[in-house]
Design a protein around this motif. Structure first.
Motif, mmCIF file in Angstrom:
data_model
loop_
_atom_site.group_PDB
_atom_site.id
_atom_site.type_symbol
_atom_site.label_atom_id
_atom_site.label_comp_id
_atom_site.label_asym_id
_atom_site.label_seq_id
_atom_site.Cartn_x
_atom_site.Cartn_y
_atom_site.Cartn_z
ATOM 1 N N GLU A 41 0.855 -1.185 0.000
ATOM 2 C CA GLU A 41 0.000 0.000 0.000
ATOM 3 C C GLU A 41 0.893 1.238 0.000
ATOM 4 O OE1 GLU A 41 -3.291 2.098 2.943
ATOM 5 O OE2 GLU A 41 -2.566 0.088 3.387
ATOM 6 N N TYR A 42 0.592 2.183 -0.876
ATOM 7 C CA TYR A 42 1.388 3.405 -0.994
ATOM 8 C C TYR A 42 0.484 4.627 -0.945
ATOM 9 C CZ TYR A 42 5.130 0.400 -2.725
ATOM 10 O OH TYR A 42 6.080 -0.576 -2.845
ATOM 11 N N GLN A 58 6.965 12.609 -3.227
ATOM 12 C CA GLN A 58 7.389 11.564 -2.309
ATOM 13 C C GLN A 58 6.293 10.515 -2.222
ATOM 14 O OE1 GLN A 58 7.803 13.954 1.251
ATOM 15 N NE2 GLN A 58 5.938 13.110 2.093
ATOM 16 N N ALA A 59 6.606 9.406 -1.604
ATOM 17 C CA ALA A 59 5.619 8.356 -1.372
ATOM 18 C C ALA A 59 5.872 7.740 -0.006
ATOM 19 C CB ALA A 59 5.703 7.288 -2.456
ATOM 20 N N LEU A 60 4.821 7.200 0.561
ATOM 21 C CA LEU A 60 4.921 6.428 1.793
ATOM 22 C C LEU A 60 4.510 4.997 1.481
ATOM 23 C CD1 LEU A 60 3.279 8.478 4.681
ATOM 24 C CD2 LEU A 60 5.647 7.782 4.494
ATOM 25 N N ARG A 61 5.347 4.045 1.871
ATOM 26 C CA ARG A 61 4.962 2.634 1.795
ATOM 27 C C ARG A 61 4.415 2.295 3.172
ATOM 28 N NH1 ARG A 61 8.824 -1.125 -0.814
ATOM 29 N NH2 ARG A 61 10.240 0.409 0.040
ATOM 30 N N PHE A 71 5.817 2.737 8.399
ATOM 31 C CA PHE A 71 5.894 3.624 7.253
ATOM 32 C C PHE A 71 7.332 3.737 6.759
ATOM 33 C CE2 PHE A 71 2.427 5.019 9.975
ATOM 34 C CZ PHE A 71 1.360 5.012 9.090
ATOM 35 N N ASP A 72 7.502 3.661 5.446
ATOM 36 C CA ASP A 72 8.796 3.884 4.814
ATOM 37 C C ASP A 72 8.644 5.050 3.844
ATOM 38 O OD1 ASP A 72 10.165 1.691 6.013
ATOM 39 O OD2 ASP A 72 9.169 0.345 4.597
ATOM 40 N N LEU A 73 9.468 6.075 3.992
ATOM 41 C CA LEU A 73 9.430 7.243 3.128
ATOM 42 C C LEU A 73 10.273 6.990 1.879
ATOM 43 C CD1 LEU A 73 8.527 10.196 2.751
ATOM 44 C CD2 LEU A 73 10.638 10.867 3.920
ATOM 45 N N ILE A 74 9.691 7.282 0.721
ATOM 46 C CA ILE A 74 10.371 7.130 -0.567
ATOM 47 C C ILE A 74 10.463 8.530 -1.175
ATOM 48 C CG2 ILE A 74 10.263 6.063 -2.847
ATOM 49 C CD1 ILE A 74 8.311 4.000 -1.385
ATOM 50 N N ILE A 75 11.688 9.002 -1.409
ATOM 51 C CA ILE A 75 11.840 10.376 -1.890
ATOM 52 C C ILE A 75 12.494 10.478 -3.257
ATOM 53 C CG2 ILE A 75 11.813 11.446 0.384
ATOM 54 C CD1 ILE A 75 14.883 11.505 0.242
ATOM 55 N N GLY A 76 12.780 9.377 -3.883
ATOM 56 C CA GLY A 76 13.380 9.452 -5.209
ATOM 57 C C GLY A 76 13.689 8.082 -5.755
#
Length: 95
Positions: A41-42, A58-61, A71-76
């Protein structure tokens, strides 16, 4: 941050999808969309830009388990780029 430019008709469809289905961020020009990829889930934060571009900020997994969400932060990188491509292809196919 990942930026992708679209053709005029595609950009209009995506902008409309954001306005109708996304959650606007308070005091911000960005929107948050939910995206499920398999069991993952994102939450993807997108911002319409000038010249028919959309930026994935950005995205959160979100990993939901018995101990509560993680939660895992995805920034690039490739994952953020792939999430933008998946979201845009889904919206362009369904519109």
């Amino acid at each position: 941050m990942i930026i992708r430019q679209f053709k005029p008709a595609q950009y209009e469809q995506l902008y409309k999808a954001l306005a109708e289905n996304a959650y606007p961020e308070p005091q911000s020009a960005s929107y948050t969309v939910s995206l499920n990829v398999g069991a993952e889930e994102y939450r993807l934060r997108l911002q319409p830009e000038s010249r028919r571009r959309v930026a994935a900020l950005q995205a959160l997994r979100i990993d939901r388990n018995e101990n509560g969400p993680r939660f895992d932060l995805i920034i690039g990188g490739n994952l953020l780029s792939a999430l933008l491509e998946l979201w845009s292809s889904q919206k362009l196919r369904t519109s």
